[in-house]
Scaffold this active site. Structure first.
Site, PDB file in Angstrom:
ATOM      1  CG  ASP A  64       0.796 -10.795   2.405  1.00  0.00           C
ATOM      2  OD1 ASP A  64       1.440 -10.424   1.419  1.00  0.00           O
ATOM      3  OD2 ASP A  64      -0.071 -10.081   2.964  1.00  0.00           O
ATOM      4  CG  ASP A  73       1.137 -15.308  -1.116  1.00  0.00           C
ATOM      5  OD1 ASP A  73       1.238 -14.909   0.061  1.00  0.00           O
ATOM      6  OD2 ASP A  73       1.625 -14.708  -2.088  1.00  0.00           O
ATOM      7  CG  HIS A 123       3.132  -9.532  -6.149  1.00  0.00           C
ATOM      8  ND1 HIS A 123       4.070 -10.211  -5.382  1.00  0.00           N
ATOM      9  CD2 HIS A 123       2.190  -9.116  -5.273  1.00  0.00           C
ATOM     10  CE1 HIS A 123       3.701 -10.204  -4.125  1.00  0.00           C
ATOM     11  NE2 HIS A 123       2.558  -9.548  -4.021  1.00  0.00           N
ATOM     12  CG  ASP A 124       4.139  -6.288  -3.597  1.00  0.00           C
ATOM     13  OD1 ASP A 124       2.991  -6.196  -4.074  1.00  0.00           O
ATOM     14  OD2 ASP A 124       4.410  -6.990  -2.608  1.00  0.00           O
ATOM     15  CD  GLU A 128       5.512  -8.827   1.781  1.00  0.00           C
ATOM     16  OE1 GLU A 128       5.649  -7.830   1.054  1.00  0.00           O
ATOM     17  OE2 GLU A 128       4.408  -9.161   2.243  1.00  0.00           O
TER      18      GLU A 128
END
Ligand code: GLC
Length: 533
Positions: free
Chosen positions: A203, A101, A333-334, A272
């Site tokens: 990200d 990431d 994870h969000d 993302e």
């Protein structure tokens, strides 16, 4: 059947690991890299092609690793660079690729660069971050707000200036318009790619380029933005704080770095990029010369019914350029877990959707067990978003709880109390129990993964939706050459009958009650069926 054209990132399945919560081997209640290594046999058994590990770099953990204080080192909590090297070697031995990431938009406020940058107005790194004077009345330079609540600007006493942070004030935004920042960050990618890392998830990728004049965002006149119900965030139209057209040139430069390693094996990058407008989203494929693809998040926010889900898929299909390749994701994870969003009765239907669409699926750890979200008592909450924007239920802890390996006290995740509580219903939702039960959700996922790999139509075929099927059903054909596979999904809580264009054989069925007789498929409520035509 072996598909010699099988490209891992395109035809394979990616599995996201939140490293704090996968497997703890050093007894601190927090997962680590040796923990992931110790579970590679499981991942190979499950049949995934790649793992994406959320940030494991040095960090004070204000946002649990999305605040990096050294981009070229592993946080001791997770292990060492040697542990990462071991993990890479062991994963590659099992033909599993490893995606890390990259968090380019902001570093931690504890990064040496930021410490230097904030030390004076004339230090060598003074413009590695975005600094501005206050307005004459002392207020921040513009009206931008942080995703995690409050203004996007923080006053610094030493410099007597504001710095920009689109997330926490502990996550100052790097100034990507500074060539030195760009060079250093691109070299960071090289540093990891040269060690054998196969790709990066990038990200909040499009936040890296903002309006160079930092103009005010206009007020949002009624439309919703992508981050729904996020308080002050939704009051503005986010045209200036992210996604400036210059971002495409930056992505081209990032891609050139990935391409430097392409001769070793195919490299992958996925951004993302949350965008409401599909056409604009489609521009992030560039001419095949930017990040490999932008994440497609629209399924995550769509209503759970056949028309809405088909609408999202068809819209995406219409904007992905010919040189591009789609992707699908139903959890991360969000966001709340699959079962948290759609209910337990839809766990298998969702799995079948995710793993039969055209494009690269990304699974989220634990969803293969049908793991529900875990209720977190107030005194155990950890997520800064939930804690700093109270009352809107934004906390992401429920979907970040430890992976459940067995039914022991701490779910086989750790010997000590984990950093977040273990979920309820542990007896049902754990790997050991479900591996032993051929009818479990876990074995259902495994069968789907295996089928996706063996059927070229599923991993590489085109996509053709069928019209005129019963209400609340979504039926499509995946076809590669003469190979045709039909997928029928019943989103209704009542049974239905679907007339197929031809007869065939059932490859996988989510519910034993569904039956195929000739060209009539009787589907149980919330059931799906994959049929070879
Ligand atoms: C991304 C991450 C999220 C993180 C944020 C700030 O949205 O997925 O977990 O908090 O960026 O880095």
């Amino acid at each position: 059947m072996t598909d010699n054209n099988f490209i891992w990132w395109k035809h394979g399945v990616i599995y996201q690991i939140y490293p704090r919560s996968y497997m703890d081997t050093n007894g601190d209640g927090i997962g680590d890299l040796p923990g992931i290594l110790s579970r590679l046999d499981y991942l190979q058994w499950l049949g995934v092609d790649a793992i994406w590990i959320s940030p494991c770099f040095k960090s004070p953990m204000d946002d649990f690793g999305y605040d990096v204080s050294d981009y070229r080192d592993i946080d001791p909590m997770f292990g060492t660079i040697a542990d990462l090297d071991n993990l890479l070697a062991a994963a590659h031995e099992r033909n599993i690729k490893v995606i890390l990431d990259f968090v380019p938009n902001h570093s931690s406020h504890e990064h040496a660069w930021f410490k230097e940058s904030r030390s004076s107005r004339d230090n060598p790194k003074h413009d590695w971050y975005t600094w501005r004077d206050a307005k004459p009345d002392g207020s921040p330079p513009n009206n931008w707000v942080a995703v995690f609540g409050g203004p996007a600007w923080e006053w610094d006493e030493t410099r007597q200036q504001y710095y920009l942070h689109m997330f926490l004030k502990e996550q100052p935004d790097l100034n990507w318009r500074n060539p030195a920042v760009k060079a250093e960050m691109l070299d960071t990618l090289r540093f990891w790619l040269a060690r054998g890392v196969d790709g990066f998830r990038v990200d909040v990728a499009h936040f890296c380029m903002k309006d160079p004049d930092l103009r005010d965002n206009p007020v949002n006149e009624g439309g919703t933005t992508f981050f729904k119900d996020k308080g002050a965030w939704d009051s503005l139209d986010h045209v200036h704080d992210s996604g400036h057209p210059d971002i495409h040139q930056l992505f081209r430069e990032m891609r050139q770095v990935f391409d430097e390693f392409e001769h070793i094996s195919p490299r992958y990058s996925i951004g993302e990029i949350h965008l409401e407008d599909a056409e604009e989203w489609g521009t992030y494929f560039g001419d095949g010369d930017e990040l490999t693809m932008p994440f497609n998040f629209k399924l995550l926010s769509a209503d759970w019914n056949a028309a809405a889900i088909r609408g999202v898929v068809d819209e995406m299909e219409s904007v992905v350029p010919d040189h591009g390749w789609p992707n699908a994701v139903l959890a991360n994870h969000d966001e709340p877990r699959i079962v948290g969003r759609y209910g337990k009765e839809n766990a298998r239907l969702a799995a079948m959707l995710l793993l039969t669409l055209r494009g690269t699926p990304t699974m989220y750890y634990g969803d293969e067990l049908g793991m529900p979200d875990t209720h977190i008592p107030a005194d155990k909450q950890q997520d800064p978003w939930g804690l700093r924007v109270p009352g809107l239920n934004l906390g992401r802890d429920p979907e970040r709880t430890p992976m459940q390996w067995d039914s022991g006290q701490y779910a086989g995740f750790s010997e000590v109390e984990p950093w977040l509580p273990v979920g309820a219903d542990l007896e049902t939702y754990n790997v050991t129990t479900q591996q032993a039960d051929s009818e479990s959700t876990l074995n259902f996922y495994r069968n789907l993964l295996s089928l996706r790999k063996s059927e070229v139509a599923l991993h590489a075929g085109d996509y053709q939706p069928l019209d005129g099927t019963p209400d609340n059903t979504y039926v499509y054909i995946r076809q590669a050459g003469d190979e045709k596979v039909l997928v029928a999904l019943n989103f209704a809580s009542t049974a239905c009958e679907v007339a197929l264009p031809a007869s065939g054989t059932v490859l996988v069925s989510s519910h034993a009650e569904s039956k195929l007789a000739g060209t009539t498929l009787a589907l149980a409520p919330n059931a799906g069926c994959i049929i070879k035509l």
